[in-house]
Design a protein around this motif. Structure first.
Motif, PDB file in Angstrom:
ATOM      1  N   ILE A  31       0.875  -1.174   0.000  1.00 45.33           N
ATOM      2  CA  ILE A  31       0.000   0.000   0.000  1.00 45.33           C
ATOM      3  C   ILE A  31       0.908   1.218   0.000  1.00 45.33           C
ATOM      4  CG2 ILE A  31      -1.762   1.271   1.278  1.00 45.33           C
ATOM      5  CD1 ILE A  31      -2.684  -1.472   2.386  1.00 45.33           C
ATOM      6  N   SER A  32       0.904   1.950  -1.098  1.00 47.58           N
ATOM      7  CA  SER A  32       1.912   2.994  -1.302  1.00 47.58           C
ATOM      8  C   SER A  32       1.709   4.197  -0.403  1.00 47.58           C
ATOM      9  CB  SER A  32       1.917   3.443  -2.770  1.00 47.58           C
ATOM     10  OG  SER A  32       0.640   3.918  -3.142  1.00 47.58           O
ATOM     11  N   THR A  33       0.452   4.544  -0.112  1.00 47.95           N
ATOM     12  CA  THR A  33       0.178   5.736   0.684  1.00 47.95           C
ATOM     13  C   THR A  33      -0.740   5.385   1.842  1.00 47.95           C
ATOM     14  OG1 THR A  33       0.360   7.145  -1.273  1.00 47.95           O
ATOM     15  CG2 THR A  33      -0.716   8.084   0.655  1.00 47.95           C
ATOM     16  N   LEU A  34      -0.227   5.467   3.056  1.00 47.51           N
ATOM     17  CA  LEU A  34      -1.047   5.212   4.240  1.00 47.51           C
ATOM     18  C   LEU A  34      -1.676   6.529   4.687  1.00 47.51           C
ATOM     19  CD1 LEU A  34       1.116   2.695   6.296  1.00 47.51           C
ATOM     20  CD2 LEU A  34      -1.117   2.261   5.279  1.00 47.51           C
ATOM     21  N   SER A  35      -2.755   6.906   4.016  1.00 46.91           N
ATOM     22  CA  SER A  35      -3.463   8.127   4.366  1.00 46.91           C
ATOM     23  C   SER A  35      -4.189   7.942   5.695  1.00 46.91           C
ATOM     24  CB  SER A  35      -4.475   8.484   3.282  1.00 46.91           C
ATOM     25  OG  SER A  35      -5.511   7.515   3.251  1.00 46.91           O
ATOM     26  N   LEU A  36      -4.721   9.023   6.230  1.00 45.12           N
ATOM     27  CA  LEU A  36      -5.476   8.934   7.484  1.00 45.12           C
ATOM     28  C   LEU A  36      -6.695   8.031   7.327  1.00 45.12           C
ATOM     29  CD1 LEU A  36      -5.357  12.655   8.704  1.00 45.12           C
ATOM     30  CD2 LEU A  36      -4.036  10.716   9.572  1.00 45.12           C
ATOM     31  N   ALA A  37      -7.352   8.111   6.162  1.00 37.83           N
ATOM     32  CA  ALA A  37      -8.525   7.273   5.922  1.00 37.83           C
ATOM     33  C   ALA A  37      -8.145   5.797   5.879  1.00 37.83           C
ATOM     34  CB  ALA A  37      -9.198   7.685   4.622  1.00 37.83           C
ATOM     35  N   ILE A  38      -7.061   5.485   5.196  1.00 38.35           N
ATOM     36  CA  ILE A  38      -6.617   4.094   5.114  1.00 38.35           C
ATOM     37  C   ILE A  38      -6.236   3.570   6.492  1.00 38.35           C
ATOM     38  CG2 ILE A  38      -4.742   2.621   4.274  1.00 38.35           C
ATOM     39  CD1 ILE A  38      -4.895   4.057   1.620  1.00 38.35           C
ATOM     40  N   LYS A  39      -5.520   4.364   7.252  1.00 39.41           N
ATOM     41  CA  LYS A  39      -5.143   3.950   8.612  1.00 39.41           C
ATOM     42  C   LYS A  39      -6.385   3.696   9.468  1.00 39.41           C
ATOM     43  CE  LYS A  39      -0.691   6.407   8.760  1.00 39.41           C
ATOM     44  NZ  LYS A  39       0.052   7.537   9.376  1.00 39.41           N
ATOM     45  N   VAL A 122      -7.583 -10.740  -0.559  1.00 44.81           N
ATOM     46  CA  VAL A 122      -6.450  -9.996  -1.106  1.00 44.81           C
ATOM     47  C   VAL A 122      -6.353  -8.673  -0.358  1.00 44.81           C
ATOM     48  CG1 VAL A 122      -5.489  -8.841  -3.126  1.00 44.81           C
ATOM     49  CG2 VAL A 122      -6.662 -11.045  -3.392  1.00 44.81           C
ATOM     50  N   LYS A 123      -5.195  -8.438   0.225  1.00 49.00           N
ATOM     51  CA  LYS A 123      -4.971  -7.155   0.895  1.00 49.00           C
ATOM     52  C   LYS A 123      -4.342  -6.202  -0.110  1.00 49.00           C
ATOM     53  CE  LYS A 123      -2.800  -4.971   4.906  1.00 49.00           C
ATOM     54  NZ  LYS A 123      -1.945  -5.179   6.107  1.00 49.00           N
ATOM     55  N   ALA A 124      -5.089  -5.149  -0.457  1.00 49.30           N
ATOM     56  CA  ALA A 124      -4.619  -4.195  -1.463  1.00 49.30           C
ATOM     57  C   ALA A 124      -5.393  -2.899  -1.321  1.00 49.30           C
ATOM     58  CB  ALA A 124      -4.800  -4.771  -2.870  1.00 49.30           C
ATOM     59  N   ASP A 125      -4.803  -1.832  -1.837  1.00 51.03           N
ATOM     60  CA  ASP A 125      -5.429  -0.523  -1.858  1.00 51.03           C
ATOM     61  C   ASP A 125      -6.401  -0.463  -3.037  1.00 51.03           C
ATOM     62  OD1 ASP A 125      -6.098   2.163  -1.977  1.00 51.03           O
ATOM     63  OD2 ASP A 125      -4.033   2.895  -1.924  1.00 51.03           O
ATOM     64  N   ALA A 126      -7.640  -0.073  -2.778  1.00 49.56           N
ATOM     65  CA  ALA A 126      -8.643  -0.009  -3.840  1.00 49.56           C
ATOM     66  C   ALA A 126      -8.306   1.026  -4.901  1.00 49.56           C
ATOM     67  CB  ALA A 126     -10.019   0.299  -3.245  1.00 49.56           C
ATOM     68  N   HIS A 127      -7.408   1.962  -4.582  1.00 48.75           N
ATOM     69  CA  HIS A 127      -6.971   2.946  -5.565  1.00 48.75           C
ATOM     70  C   HIS A 127      -5.953   2.357  -6.549  1.00 48.75           C
ATOM     71  CE1 HIS A 127      -8.272   5.344  -2.060  1.00 48.75           C
ATOM     72  NE2 HIS A 127      -8.563   6.302  -2.918  1.00 48.75           N
ATOM     73  N   GLN A 128      -5.367   1.211  -6.194  1.00 47.04           N
ATOM     74  CA  GLN A 128      -4.335   0.575  -7.026  1.00 47.04           C
ATOM     75  C   GLN A 128      -4.527  -0.940  -6.980  1.00 47.04           C
ATOM     76  OE1 GLN A 128      -1.021   2.472  -4.804  1.00 47.04           O
ATOM     77  NE2 GLN A 128      -0.370   3.337  -6.772  1.00 47.04           N
ATOM     78  N   LEU A 129      -5.539  -1.425  -7.631  1.00 46.66           N
ATOM     79  CA  LEU A 129      -5.842  -2.847  -7.579  1.00 46.66           C
ATOM     80  C   LEU A 129      -4.832  -3.647  -8.393  1.00 46.66           C
ATOM     81  CD1 LEU A 129      -9.716  -2.631  -7.933  1.00 46.66           C
ATOM     82  CD2 LEU A 129      -8.427  -3.192  -5.864  1.00 46.66           C
TER      83      LEU A 129
END
Length: 295
Positions: A31-39, A122-129
């Motif tokens: 996950i490239s960017t751990l934003s506040l929302a993602i955290k 699958v653990k992944a960021d929905a912005h970068q599937l």
């Protein structure tokens, strides 16, 4: 349903990517960017008690089930991707026998719960599937977009997974025009948070749980939310036939016939005090999008 393994998912992973299987047999991608929302989403939906509260209290009723089944039809023997699957509410409610049910989320705790239900996690960021284009028969995002930093990017990512003839469904994201509370309506809406804690409503059983729950919902605030224009802008140019259904969570399959139902009194009161006509489709709390890819 099989548990997650690279051999099951390998045909659908982009050629330049490779995930790592963890001890729970969950395929992880960076996950490239751990934003506040993602955290916030990682922490809240990874908390065993809070995730259980969410699983038991959200999207599990018969009206929800009948609406989704009417919109989607059968997903038996189909390749399904559930983006933002959380602890597995959608499959737990709808049942069925997909050929492959991929659950994507950023919370290990939520994915573990979903895995036990039958998801291939699958653990992944929905912005970068991490998937190839055009492979899924059904792609679903239930109460997902408003938890993401950039709703447009996530919708674009979801759309590229759908094969020609496949279907994309989103639901339970707040309609911007319904939640544009102002003045007394805004005060009343904020006051509800104290009341929810007092009665220990699911998701609000303590001030700490409530704080983290609200932190996950980055686009579920007065003056924010989804619009029909968002879906048309992203999906029509990608070859989708798009249908939008506003609704108030109070009717089932009738939503697809244009019956958006009547919202709870608390919403209607806040809307009236904000100058919003609660009987208008613009006041319907959520938008359901059912988009079929024809090219």
């Amino acid at each position: 349903m099989p548990t997650s393994s690279y051999s099951v998912l390998d045909p659908y992973i982009a050629a330049d990517l490779r995930g790592d299987l963890d001890k729970q047999n969950i395929l992880n991608f960076p996950i490239s960017t751990l934003s506040l929302a993602i955290k916030a989403n990682i922490y809240y939906f990874g908390h065993p008690e809070w995730a259980k509260n969410y699983f038991e209290n959200c999207h599990r009723d018969q009206k929800f089930k009948s609406c989704w089944q009417a919109a989607m039809g059968s997903w038996d023997q189909k390749i399904v991707v559930d983006i933002g699957c959380g602890p597995g509410n959608l499959y737990a409610t709808l049942g069925g026998k997909p050929q492959l049910l991929i659950g994507v989320d950023i919370s290990d705790g939520a994915l573990s719960m979903a895995q036990r239900l039958g998801y291939t996690p699958v653990k992944a960021d929905a912005h970068q599937l991490p998937f190839i284009d055009n492979f899924a028969d059904v792609v679903v995002l239930n109460a997902t977009l408003h938890h993401c930093d950039n709703m447009e990017v996530v919708l674009e990512e979801a759309a590229r997974l759908v094969r020609p003839g496949g279907i994309l469904i989103t639901d339970h994201d707040p309609q911007l025009t319904a939640w544009n509370f102002q003045g007394l309506g805004l005060w009343l809406w904020n006051f509800r948070l104290w009341l929810y804690r007092l009665i220990k409503r699911g998701g609000h059983t303590s001030a700490v749980e409530q704080t983290w729950a609200l932190a996950t919902e980055v686009h579920h605030r007065p003056g924010d939310g989804v619009t029909p224009e968002l879906y048309y802008k992203v999906l029509v140019s990608k070859g989708f036939h798009v249908k939008i259904y506003p609704h108030n969570h109070t009717v089932g399959a009738e939503v697809l016939l244009g019956n958006y139902g009547k919202s709870n009194k608390k919403y209607r009161l806040a809307q009236l005090c904000s100058g919003i006509n609660p009987n208008s489709p613009l006041a319907a709390l959520s938008l359901m999008c059912v988009a079929t890819r024809h090219v």
